[in-house]
Design a protein around this motif. Structure first.
Motif, PDB file in Angstrom:
ATOM      1  N   VAL A 261      -3.027  19.302  33.289  1.00 22.07           N
ATOM      2  CA  VAL A 261      -3.974  18.469  34.050  1.00 22.07           C
ATOM      3  C   VAL A 261      -3.829  17.006  33.654  1.00 22.07           C
ATOM      4  N   LEU A 262      -3.760  16.752  32.346  1.00 23.38           N
ATOM      5  CA  LEU A 262      -3.628  15.374  31.865  1.00 23.38           C
ATOM      6  C   LEU A 262      -2.306  14.761  32.307  1.00 23.38           C
ATOM      7  N   THR A 263      -1.235  15.566  32.252  1.00 22.80           N
ATOM      8  CA  THR A 263       0.077  15.074  32.661  1.00 22.80           C
ATOM      9  C   THR A 263       0.106  14.746  34.144  1.00 22.80           C
ATOM     10  N   ASN A 264      -0.534  15.600  34.957  1.00 24.67           N
ATOM     11  CA  ASN A 264      -0.584  15.363  36.404  1.00 24.67           C
ATOM     12  C   ASN A 264      -1.454  14.174  36.758  1.00 24.67           C
ATOM     13  N   ALA A 265      -2.503  13.948  35.974  1.00 20.48           N
ATOM     14  CA  ALA A 265      -3.440  12.861  36.287  1.00 20.48           C
ATOM     15  C   ALA A 265      -2.861  11.491  35.953  1.00 20.48           C
ATOM     16  N   ALA A 266      -1.921  11.421  35.018  1.00 17.79           N
ATOM     17  CA  ALA A 266      -1.416  10.127  34.555  1.00 17.79           C
ATOM     18  C   ALA A 266      -0.740   9.310  35.655  1.00 17.79           C
ATOM     19  N   PRO A 267       0.215   9.872  36.443  1.00 13.69           N
ATOM     20  CA  PRO A 267       0.812   9.054  37.507  1.00 13.69           C
ATOM     21  C   PRO A 267      -0.217   8.539  38.509  1.00 13.69           C
ATOM     22  N   LEU A 268      -1.155   9.395  38.896  1.00 13.10           N
ATOM     23  CA  LEU A 268      -2.208   8.966  39.810  1.00 13.10           C
ATOM     24  C   LEU A 268      -3.048   7.872  39.173  1.00 13.10           C
ATOM     25  N   GLY A 269      -3.337   8.021  37.883  1.00 10.30           N
ATOM     26  CA  GLY A 269      -4.131   7.011  37.189  1.00 10.30           C
ATOM     27  C   GLY A 269      -3.466   5.649  37.185  1.00 10.30           C
ATOM     28  N   VAL A 270      -2.146   5.620  37.003  1.00  6.01           N
ATOM     29  CA  VAL A 270      -1.420   4.343  37.014  1.00  6.01           C
ATOM     30  C   VAL A 270      -1.548   3.681  38.380  1.00  6.01           C
ATOM     31  N   VAL A 271      -1.398   4.453  39.451  1.00  9.05           N
ATOM     32  CA  VAL A 271      -1.521   3.911  40.806  1.00  9.05           C
ATOM     33  C   VAL A 271      -2.954   3.463  41.072  1.00  9.05           C
ATOM     34  N   VAL A 272      -3.916   4.212  40.573  1.00  4.91           N
ATOM     35  CA  VAL A 272      -5.334   3.883  40.763  1.00  4.91           C
ATOM     36  C   VAL A 272      -5.666   2.521  40.150  1.00  4.91           C
ATOM     37  N   LEU A 273      -5.032   2.180  39.038  1.00  7.38           N
ATOM     38  CA  LEU A 273      -5.293   0.874  38.419  1.00  7.38           C
ATOM     39  C   LEU A 273      -5.000  -0.256  39.404  1.00  7.38           C
ATOM     40  N   GLY A 274      -3.874  -0.150  40.102  1.00  5.34           N
ATOM     41  CA  GLY A 274      -3.544  -1.179  41.084  1.00  5.34           C
ATOM     42  C   GLY A 274      -4.438  -1.120  42.305  1.00  5.34           C
ATOM     43  N   GLN A 275      -4.732   0.087  42.775  1.00  7.74           N
ATOM     44  CA  GLN A 275      -5.612   0.242  43.934  1.00  7.74           C
ATOM     45  C   GLN A 275      -6.993  -0.329  43.631  1.00  7.74           C
ATOM     46  N   CYS A 276      -7.435  -0.171  42.400  1.00  4.50           N
ATOM     47  CA  CYS A 276      -8.735  -0.704  41.977  1.00  4.50           C
ATOM     48  C   CYS A 276      -8.778  -2.222  42.145  1.00  4.50           C
ATOM     49  N   LEU A 277      -7.710  -2.906  41.744  1.00 11.40           N
ATOM     50  CA  LEU A 277      -7.661  -4.364  41.857  1.00 11.40           C
ATOM     51  C   LEU A 277      -7.753  -4.805  43.313  1.00 11.40           C
ATOM     52  N   VAL A 278      -7.025  -4.097  44.193  1.00 14.49           N
ATOM     53  CA  VAL A 278      -7.006  -4.473  45.608  1.00 14.49           C
ATOM     54  C   VAL A 278      -8.367  -4.215  46.260  1.00 14.49           C
ATOM     55  N   ILE A 279      -8.978  -3.085  45.933  1.00 17.98           N
ATOM     56  CA  ILE A 279     -10.279  -2.773  46.527  1.00 17.98           C
ATOM     57  C   ILE A 279     -11.348  -3.735  46.018  1.00 17.98           C
ATOM     58  N   LEU A 280     -11.218  -4.194  44.799  1.00 12.50           N
ATOM     59  CA  LEU A 280     -12.178  -5.159  44.260  1.00 12.50           C
ATOM     60  C   LEU A 280     -12.176  -6.462  45.049  1.00 12.50           C
ATOM     61  N   VAL A 281     -11.046  -6.805  45.689  1.00 12.14           N
ATOM     62  CA  VAL A 281     -11.006  -8.019  46.511  1.00 12.14           C
ATOM     63  C   VAL A 281     -11.098  -7.684  48.001  1.00 12.14           C
ATOM     64  N   ARG A 282     -11.752  -6.556  48.301  1.00 11.69           N
ATOM     65  CA  ARG A 282     -12.077  -6.159  49.672  1.00 11.69           C
ATOM     66  C   ARG A 282     -10.858  -5.726  50.492  1.00 11.69           C
ATOM     67  N   GLY A 283      -9.904  -5.102  49.879  1.00 12.91           N
ATOM     68  CA  GLY A 283      -8.752  -4.602  50.615  1.00 12.91           C
ATOM     69  C   GLY A 283      -8.436  -3.190  50.180  1.00 12.91           C
ATOM     70  N   PHE A 284      -7.309  -2.687  50.571  1.00 19.89           N
ATOM     71  CA  PHE A 284      -6.745  -1.463  50.012  1.00 19.89           C
ATOM     72  C   PHE A 284      -5.264  -1.439  50.374  1.00 19.89           C
ATOM     73  N   ASP A 285      -4.519  -0.610  49.670  1.00 19.86           N
ATOM     74  CA  ASP A 285      -3.065  -0.630  49.761  1.00 19.86           C
ATOM     75  C   ASP A 285      -2.537   0.740  50.165  1.00 19.86           C
ATOM     76  N   LEU A 286      -2.088   0.855  51.408  1.00 20.34           N
ATOM     77  CA  LEU A 286      -1.528   2.119  51.900  1.00 20.34           C
ATOM     78  C   LEU A 286      -0.034   2.250  51.589  1.00 20.34           C
ATOM     79  N   SER A 287       0.573   1.213  51.040  1.00 24.11           N
ATOM     80  CA  SER A 287       2.017   1.251  50.793  1.00 24.11           C
ATOM     81  C   SER A 287       2.375   1.806  49.420  1.00 24.11           C
ATOM     82  N   VAL A 288       1.386   2.170  48.596  1.00 23.73           N
ATOM     83  CA  VAL A 288       1.679   2.559  47.217  1.00 23.73           C
ATOM     84  C   VAL A 288       2.573   3.796  47.135  1.00 23.73           C
TER      85      VAL A 288
END
Length: 324
Positions: A52-79
């Motif tokens: 579970v932890l191993t599977n969650a790590a790649p998603l977690g890395v992508v989520v860090l970037g998605q978090c930044l984009v959503i914080l400025v009122r956007g989102f990123d479908l290209s990830v």
């Protein structure tokens, strides 16, 4: 006296509601874990927990970037497309030495820099909606990838990337350690730096941010660039875990990363949320999928789960806005 006695329960109730509001997802994660340990005994096995932890790590890395984009009122479908392209890049070099990881990382980061810059340019300078801008970039990048690989990427993943993506140190996945390092970096950047404070200002009220001298377009542009870079790193981590590459590595991560981020308390309206909450959302989402498989539900059931989670996340978001 009676007024004081009545005020105390109200004060306690208010404090409890504040705790639930701030840590509700974490409490849910703990209850979900306890319930899974009881009703799905295989969940609590060391091998499954590590999985579970191993599977969650790649998603977690992508989520860090998605978090930044959503914080400025956007989102990123290209990830997801960035992840797949980074994975294809990882199999396109000579692997005679471990130093091959250096050109892989360099090319992947340059690719991500270009993609993030295009996203940021379209959103900030051409005023294209984040949905259309990142969707178009996703499709273009997918076409380029298919043309480059002729539809069938080949090659093997470098050993160092395989180790980072799939191995563990004393039962702690290495990719999880990498996620923690990146999360600390992004978290400190958001909470302790002027750039982080500007991100929250831009997301909270772009017009007010402009009036106090913040370059809104530049801050937004950088968030899209960082999102693409983190997606590329997530793609390398994921291909290291999978051990092979195809043109669809990371498929579905664009939706999963948005779900996890919003579920973790990052506001779709921008300006509110934290890295910690977004990462908890990523772990909860991974845990739900793992439990569904352990209970024998078909893989298609994951789409039902995603739909329900999206509805719940939107409901919580709207309820929080009304309460404010």
């Amino acid at each position: 006296m009676s007024t004081t006695v009545l005020a105390k329960p109200k004060l306690v109730s208010h404090r409890v509601s504040r705790v639930v509001e701030r840590n509700g997802l974490l409490l849910f994660c703990l209850l979900l874990t306890a319930g899974a340990a009881i009703f799905a005994p295989g969940f609590r096995s060391p091998n499954n927990l590590q999985n579970v932890l191993t599977n969650a790590a790649p998603l977690g890395v992508v989520v860090l970037g998605q978090c930044l984009v959503i914080l400025v009122r956007g989102f990123d479908l290209s990830v997801a497309s960035v992840m797949a392209t980074a994975a294809v890049v990882a199999t396109s070099f000579d692997y005679s030495t471990d130093w091959s990881v250096i050109p892989i990382l360099a090319v992947s980061l340059v690719m991500a820099l270009v993609v993030g810059s295009v996203n940021g340019y379209l959103v900030t300078q051409r005023r294209v909606s984040p949905f259309l801008a990142t969707l178009a970039v996703m499709i273009v990048l997918q076409g380029i990838r298919f043309a480059w690989t002729k539809g069938a990427p080949s090659g093997r993943v470098p050993e160092l990337i395989r180790v980072i993506g799939s191995q563990a140190i004393h039962s702690v996945p290495i990719n999880l350690i990498l996620l923690v390092i990146l999360a600390v970096f992004v978290g400190v950047m958001l909470e302790r730096t002027a750039f982080g404070r500007k991100i929250y200002m831009v997301g909270g009220n772009p017009r007010a941010a402009e009036l106090v001298g913040v370059n809104v377009n530049w801050i937004t542009f950088l968030c899209y660039v960082l999102s693409a870079i983190l997606a590329a790193l997530g793609g390398l981590v994921l291909v290291g875990y999978v051990g092979s590459v195809d043109n669809w590595v990371g498929r579905g991560y664009e939706l999963n990363s948005i779900i996890a981020t919003v579920m973790g308390g990052v506001s779709l309206g921008g300006g509110r949320g934290s890295v910690f909450g977004a990462l908890v959302g990523a772990f909860v989402l991974t845990e739900i999928f793992n439990i569904a498989l352990l209970l024998g539900f078909p893989v298609q059931f994951q789409w039902v789960v995603k739909g329900v989670v999206i509805l719940l996340a939107v409901a919580v978001y709207l309820a929080a806005n009304r309460s404010r």
